[in-house]
Design an enzyme around this catalytic site. Structure first.
Site, mmCIF file in Angstrom:
data_model
loop_
_atom_site.group_PDB
_atom_site.id
_atom_site.type_symbol
_atom_site.label_atom_id
_atom_site.label_comp_id
_atom_site.label_asym_id
_atom_site.label_seq_id
_atom_site.Cartn_x
_atom_site.Cartn_y
_atom_site.Cartn_z
ATOM 1 N N PHE A 104 0.848 -1.205 0.000
ATOM 2 C CA PHE A 104 0.000 0.000 0.000
ATOM 3 C C PHE A 104 0.878 1.248 0.000
ATOM 4 O O PHE A 104 1.777 1.385 0.833
ATOM 5 C CB PHE A 104 -0.887 -0.008 1.251
ATOM 6 C CG PHE A 104 -1.770 1.202 1.393
ATOM 7 C CD1 PHE A 104 -2.859 1.390 0.545
ATOM 8 C CD2 PHE A 104 -1.529 2.152 2.378
ATOM 9 C CE1 PHE A 104 -3.688 2.501 0.683
ATOM 10 C CE2 PHE A 104 -2.347 3.266 2.530
ATOM 11 C CZ PHE A 104 -3.436 3.433 1.672
ATOM 12 N N GLY A 105 0.623 2.144 -0.931
ATOM 13 C CA GLY A 105 1.337 3.424 -0.993
ATOM 14 C C GLY A 105 0.400 4.566 -0.671
ATOM 15 O O GLY A 105 -0.734 4.614 -1.167
ATOM 16 N N TYR A 106 0.850 5.495 0.165
ATOM 17 C CA TYR A 106 0.014 6.645 0.531
ATOM 18 C C TYR A 106 0.750 7.968 0.323
ATOM 19 O O TYR A 106 0.192 9.041 0.558
ATOM 20 C CB TYR A 106 -0.424 6.528 2.009
ATOM 21 C CG TYR A 106 0.757 6.446 2.944
ATOM 22 C CD1 TYR A 106 1.344 5.215 3.243
ATOM 23 C CD2 TYR A 106 1.328 7.597 3.475
ATOM 24 C CE1 TYR A 106 2.464 5.142 4.057
ATOM 25 C CE2 TYR A 106 2.432 7.523 4.291
ATOM 26 C CZ TYR A 106 2.999 6.299 4.576
ATOM 27 O OH TYR A 106 4.117 6.246 5.374
ATOM 28 N N GLY A 107 2.033 7.884 -0.089
ATOM 29 C CA GLY A 107 2.822 9.092 -0.331
ATOM 30 C C GLY A 107 3.394 9.013 -1.730
ATOM 31 O O GLY A 107 2.645 8.849 -2.708
ATOM 32 N N SER A 108 4.714 9.062 -1.828
ATOM 33 C CA SER A 108 5.335 9.028 -3.156
ATOM 34 C C SER A 108 5.018 7.718 -3.882
ATOM 35 O O SER A 108 5.047 7.676 -5.113
ATOM 36 C CB SER A 108 6.848 9.198 -3.040
ATOM 37 O OG SER A 108 7.439 8.076 -2.412
ATOM 38 N N GLU A 130 12.877 3.744 1.511
ATOM 39 C CA GLU A 130 12.141 4.211 2.696
ATOM 40 C C GLU A 130 12.990 4.064 3.965
ATOM 41 O O GLU A 130 12.458 3.888 5.063
ATOM 42 C CB GLU A 130 10.833 3.418 2.841
ATOM 43 C CG GLU A 130 9.936 3.418 1.605
ATOM 44 C CD GLU A 130 9.376 4.787 1.256
ATOM 45 O OE1 GLU A 130 9.293 5.657 2.149
ATOM 46 O OE2 GLU A 130 9.050 5.006 0.072
#
Ligand code: SIN
Length: 197
Positions: A11-15, A90
């Protein structure tokens, strides 16, 4: 659903929404419950420098909250290189957590990179004008901090994901940028670099 095949959801929520750079087979808009997106994480390696960190997003636990982003399904054969790549990208305070991803139809377990409250690069909350000034003046190997904010806000709008915190940060930064505009463009240029995010 693909989550049952061999592989994993990330799951990605930023870049990771607008630059996943991983070999995914499928992507889907997803939400995680109990988390909220905040510009509270320092960036010393992408959108800032060791002595002048920028601000990027992390997820913070909040009862009743729901955060929207993009989930990617990566097949088992590609997982090793994917974890290596993402763990490196990250590395500044984020760690992997397993969360429940809610899709428009169905749900699955997935991994997410969260920079927990109190990690070495955690900046925490600050008044919006202060966060905006920091974002406006910061840049690092991946480029200007304001570009990260603009890409994130733009991607959320395109996905029709409402995020009052991100849009409020954006409003403050754009107001400040307009006020600073004459003669200040060069300060906020991008520098390029590997592992842009
Ligand atoms: C993410 O996108 O999911 C993690 C934070 C970031 O890389 O901006």
């Amino acid at each position: 659903m693909s989550g049952r095949a061999e592989g994993a959801w990330i799951f990605g929520y930023g870049s990771l929404i607008w630059r996943p750079d991983i070999p995914f087979r499928e992507k889907r808009v997803a939400h995680v419950r109990g988390w909220t997106r905040r510009f509270w994480q320092g960036s010393h390696d992408h959108r800032g420098l060791p002595h002048a960190p920028g601000r990027v997003v992390t997820l913070v636990p909040e009862a009743g909250a729901r955060c929207g982003g993009m989930a990617y399904f990566v097949e088992a054969a590609a997982m090793g290189e994917t974890w290596d790549e993402l763990d490196y990208r990250e590395k500044n305070g984020y760690r992997r957590e397993i969360v429940r991803l809610e899709f428009r139809e169905g749900a699955a377990e997935g991994a997410v990179y969260v920079a927990p409250v109190g990690n070495h690069a955690f900046l925490g909350p600050a008044p919006f004008p202060e966060m905006a000034a920091q974002i406006l003046r910061s840049a690092g190997p991946s480029g200007a901090n304001i570009d990260y904010l603009r890409r994130l806000a733009g991607a959320l709008r395109r996905l029709e994901i409402d995020d009052p915190h991100v849009f409020e940060v954006e409003r403050h930064v754009e107001d400040l940028a307009r006020r600073d505009a004459p003669g200040c463009g060069a300060e906020h240029g991008t520098t390029g670099g590997d592992h842009v995010r």
